[in-house]
Design a protein around this motif. Structure first.
Motif, PDB file in Angstrom:
ATOM      1  N   ALA A 141     -28.226  28.725 -44.374  1.00 15.28           N
ATOM      2  CA  ALA A 141     -28.593  30.027 -43.803  1.00 15.28           C
ATOM      3  C   ALA A 141     -27.466  30.738 -43.034  1.00 15.28           C
ATOM      4  O   ALA A 141     -27.227  31.926 -43.280  1.00 15.28           O
ATOM      5  CB  ALA A 141     -29.836  29.891 -42.928  1.00 15.28           C
ATOM      6  N   PRO A 142     -26.758  30.091 -42.116  1.00 16.69           N
ATOM      7  CA  PRO A 142     -25.708  30.833 -41.396  1.00 16.69           C
ATOM      8  C   PRO A 142     -24.612  31.375 -42.313  1.00 16.69           C
ATOM      9  O   PRO A 142     -24.137  32.497 -42.117  1.00 16.69           O
ATOM     10  CB  PRO A 142     -25.145  29.799 -40.411  1.00 16.69           C
ATOM     11  CG  PRO A 142     -26.257  28.826 -40.201  1.00 16.69           C
ATOM     12  CD  PRO A 142     -26.948  28.747 -41.543  1.00 16.69           C
ATOM     13  N   THR A 143     -24.239  30.602 -43.327  1.00 18.27           N
ATOM     14  CA  THR A 143     -23.235  31.077 -44.284  1.00 18.27           C
ATOM     15  C   THR A 143     -23.813  32.222 -45.110  1.00 18.27           C
ATOM     16  O   THR A 143     -23.137  33.235 -45.346  1.00 18.27           O
ATOM     17  CB  THR A 143     -22.766  29.928 -45.203  1.00 18.27           C
ATOM     18  OG1 THR A 143     -22.270  28.864 -44.386  1.00 18.27           O
ATOM     19  CG2 THR A 143     -21.680  30.392 -46.156  1.00 18.27           C
ATOM     20  N   SER A 144     -25.060  32.083 -45.523  1.00 18.04           N
ATOM     21  CA  SER A 144     -25.737  33.127 -46.289  1.00 18.04           C
ATOM     22  C   SER A 144     -25.784  34.440 -45.514  1.00 18.04           C
ATOM     23  O   SER A 144     -25.489  35.508 -46.062  1.00 18.04           O
ATOM     24  CB  SER A 144     -27.155  32.656 -46.637  1.00 18.04           C
ATOM     25  OG  SER A 144     -27.919  33.698 -47.176  1.00 18.04           O
ATOM     26  N   ILE A 145     -26.135  34.345 -44.250  1.00 23.11           N
ATOM     27  CA  ILE A 145     -26.228  35.549 -43.409  1.00 23.11           C
ATOM     28  C   ILE A 145     -24.853  36.164 -43.201  1.00 23.11           C
ATOM     29  O   ILE A 145     -24.665  37.373 -43.359  1.00 23.11           O
ATOM     30  CB  ILE A 145     -26.906  35.209 -42.069  1.00 23.11           C
ATOM     31  CG1 ILE A 145     -28.375  34.877 -42.310  1.00 23.11           C
ATOM     32  CG2 ILE A 145     -26.751  36.350 -41.061  1.00 23.11           C
ATOM     33  CD1 ILE A 145     -29.065  34.202 -41.134  1.00 23.11           C
ATOM     34  N   LYS A 146     -23.884  35.324 -42.869  1.00 20.37           N
ATOM     35  CA  LYS A 146     -22.519  35.812 -42.607  1.00 20.37           C
ATOM     36  C   LYS A 146     -21.914  36.469 -43.844  1.00 20.37           C
ATOM     37  O   LYS A 146     -21.223  37.483 -43.746  1.00 20.37           O
ATOM     38  CB  LYS A 146     -21.649  34.655 -42.133  1.00 20.37           C
ATOM     39  CG  LYS A 146     -20.415  35.084 -41.399  1.00 20.37           C
ATOM     40  CD  LYS A 146     -19.771  33.880 -40.739  1.00 20.37           C
ATOM     41  CE  LYS A 146     -19.619  34.236 -39.276  1.00 20.37           C
ATOM     42  NZ  LYS A 146     -19.010  33.226 -38.474  1.00 20.37           N
ATOM     43  N   LYS A 147     -22.181  35.890 -45.000  1.00 18.61           N
ATOM     44  CA  LYS A 147     -21.611  36.398 -46.255  1.00 18.61           C
ATOM     45  C   LYS A 147     -22.486  37.465 -46.922  1.00 18.61           C
ATOM     46  O   LYS A 147     -22.063  38.059 -47.910  1.00 18.61           O
ATOM     47  CB  LYS A 147     -21.404  35.243 -47.248  1.00 18.61           C
ATOM     48  CG  LYS A 147     -20.411  34.204 -46.798  1.00 18.61           C
ATOM     49  CD  LYS A 147     -19.019  34.745 -46.890  1.00 18.61           C
ATOM     50  CE  LYS A 147     -17.999  33.673 -46.619  1.00 18.61           C
ATOM     51  NZ  LYS A 147     -16.651  34.198 -46.729  1.00 18.61           N
ATOM     52  N   GLU A 148     -23.693  37.646 -46.397  1.00 15.16           N
ATOM     53  CA  GLU A 148     -24.655  38.581 -47.000  1.00 15.16           C
ATOM     54  C   GLU A 148     -24.920  38.238 -48.469  1.00 15.16           C
ATOM     55  O   GLU A 148     -24.913  39.092 -49.352  1.00 15.16           O
ATOM     56  CB  GLU A 148     -24.197  40.027 -46.835  1.00 15.16           C
ATOM     57  CG  GLU A 148     -24.083  40.453 -45.391  1.00 15.16           C
ATOM     58  CD  GLU A 148     -23.637  41.893 -45.207  1.00 15.16           C
ATOM     59  OE1 GLU A 148     -23.241  42.552 -46.194  1.00 15.16           O
ATOM     60  OE2 GLU A 148     -23.674  42.353 -44.059  1.00 15.16           O
ATOM     61  N   ILE A 149     -25.136  36.940 -48.699  1.00 12.33           N
ATOM     62  CA  ILE A 149     -25.441  36.421 -50.034  1.00 12.33           C
ATOM     63  C   ILE A 149     -26.768  35.679 -49.945  1.00 12.33           C
ATOM     64  O   ILE A 149     -26.938  34.816 -49.087  1.00 12.33           O
ATOM     65  CB  ILE A 149     -24.353  35.431 -50.520  1.00 12.33           C
ATOM     66  CG1 ILE A 149     -22.994  36.109 -50.611  1.00 12.33           C
ATOM     67  CG2 ILE A 149     -24.740  34.819 -51.865  1.00 12.33           C
ATOM     68  CD1 ILE A 149     -21.849  35.147 -50.895  1.00 12.33           C
ATOM     69  N   GLY A 150     -27.692  36.018 -50.810  1.00 13.09           N
ATOM     70  CA  GLY A 150     -28.973  35.316 -50.828  1.00 13.09           C
ATOM     71  C   GLY A 150     -28.818  33.891 -51.314  1.00 13.09           C
ATOM     72  O   GLY A 150     -27.896  33.572 -52.073  1.00 13.09           O
ATOM     73  N   ILE A 151     -29.712  33.036 -50.860  1.00 17.24           N
ATOM     74  CA  ILE A 151     -29.698  31.639 -51.280  1.00 17.24           C
ATOM     75  C   ILE A 151     -30.498  31.508 -52.575  1.00 17.24           C
ATOM     76  O   ILE A 151     -31.627  31.983 -52.664  1.00 17.24           O
ATOM     77  CB  ILE A 151     -30.313  30.732 -50.195  1.00 17.24           C
ATOM     78  CG1 ILE A 151     -29.494  30.818 -48.904  1.00 17.24           C
ATOM     79  CG2 ILE A 151     -30.400  29.291 -50.679  1.00 17.24           C
ATOM     80  CD1 ILE A 151     -30.132  30.126 -47.715  1.00 17.24           C
ATOM     81  N   GLU A 152     -29.886  30.885 -53.563  1.00 11.24           N
ATOM     82  CA  GLU A 152     -30.567  30.590 -54.818  1.00 11.24           C
ATOM     83  C   GLU A 152     -30.979  29.122 -54.770  1.00 11.24           C
ATOM     84  O   GLU A 152     -30.195  28.266 -54.366  1.00 11.24           O
ATOM     85  CB  GLU A 152     -29.645  30.839 -56.008  1.00 11.24           C
ATOM     86  CG  GLU A 152     -29.205  32.304 -56.115  1.00 11.24           C
ATOM     87  CD  GLU A 152     -28.289  32.530 -57.294  1.00 11.24           C
ATOM     88  OE1 GLU A 152     -28.656  32.105 -58.421  1.00 11.24           O
ATOM     89  OE2 GLU A 152     -27.211  33.113 -57.098  1.00 11.24           O
ATOM     90  N   TYR A 153     -32.202  28.832 -55.185  1.00 12.34           N
ATOM     91  CA  TYR A 153     -32.704  27.468 -55.111  1.00 12.34           C
ATOM     92  C   TYR A 153     -32.537  26.759 -56.440  1.00 12.34           C
ATOM     93  O   TYR A 153     -32.670  27.373 -57.498  1.00 12.34           O
ATOM     94  CB  TYR A 153     -34.155  27.468 -54.636  1.00 12.34           C
ATOM     95  CG  TYR A 153     -34.239  27.948 -53.201  1.00 12.34           C
ATOM     96  CD1 TYR A 153     -33.942  27.079 -52.156  1.00 12.34           C
ATOM     97  CD2 TYR A 153     -34.563  29.267 -52.900  1.00 12.34           C
ATOM     98  CE1 TYR A 153     -33.969  27.521 -50.837  1.00 12.34           C
ATOM     99  CE2 TYR A 153     -34.598  29.707 -51.586  1.00 12.34           C
ATOM    100  CZ  TYR A 153     -34.297  28.830 -50.556  1.00 12.34           C
ATOM    101  OH  TYR A 153     -34.315  29.264 -49.265  1.00 12.34           O
TER     102      TYR A 153
END
Length: 178
Positions: free
Chosen positions: A95-107
């Motif tokens: 989550a923190p990397t996703s938020i910082k990079k503005e990239i959604g997490i793919e499962y």
């Protein structure tokens, strides 16, 4: 005779132009940029172990701190995709990397993932993959197409595997981030 000389000169210039043009095309092909795909694989950060019956615990405070540290590690790296298993601890680590990079997490499901399809769909990209002690080294091995890495210790939350393909030639590295 003059016409023949003119004809020969024209033929010579045409042939020379063709050779130069073909030579330039060959040089362009040789100077093609390599296709580089890089996969960063980490295990989730420290999980809350207070309830041994909980199969899907969240991160504890140390884990939350580590997830933020991972975001700092990946800050200078251009990422194109972030993958996580569907567990709280992996999602919270990503989550923190996703938020910082503005990239959604793919499962993803590491047990049913088609590695060839995954590699093709991420060709030329920089990808973060968050997994578990029993899936992260296995995933690195699957990407490499051979057994290189052993399973991680259940307390190892700081190992980073980097699998890089340069024109489909794999290399890898295992780093300890503590």
């Amino acid at each position: 005779m003059r016409n023949m000389h003119k004809y020969f000169s024209s033929f010579f210039i045409l042939t020379l132009s063709l050779i130069v043009t073909l030579g330039c095309n060959e040089e362009k092909e040789e100077k093609r940029e390599p296709v580089i795909s890089t996969f960063y694989l980490i295990r989730h950060a420290e999980k809350d172990r207070t309830d041994p019956e909980n199969k899907d615990p969240e991160l504890d405070q140390n884990g939350l701190d580590r997830a933020i540290k991972w975001a700092q590690v990946f800050e200078p790296i251009e990422l194109d995709a972030i993958y996580s298993t569907r567990y709280e601890r992996t999602s919270m680590t990503a989550a923190p990397t996703s938020i910082k990079k503005e990239i959604g997490i793919e499962y993803y499901d590491p047990t049913s993932m088609d590695v060839e399809t995954f590699l093709k769909s991420n060709k030329g990209k920089n990808v973060l993959i968050v997994g578990h002690s029993n899936t992260t080294p296995t995933m690195a091995n699957k990407l490499l197409g051979k057994e290189v890495y052993e399973q991680m210790d259940d307390t190892d939350n700081s190992t980073l595997f980097i699998v890089r393909f340069i024109d489909e030639e794999p290399t890898s590295l295992r780093l300890k981030m503590d």
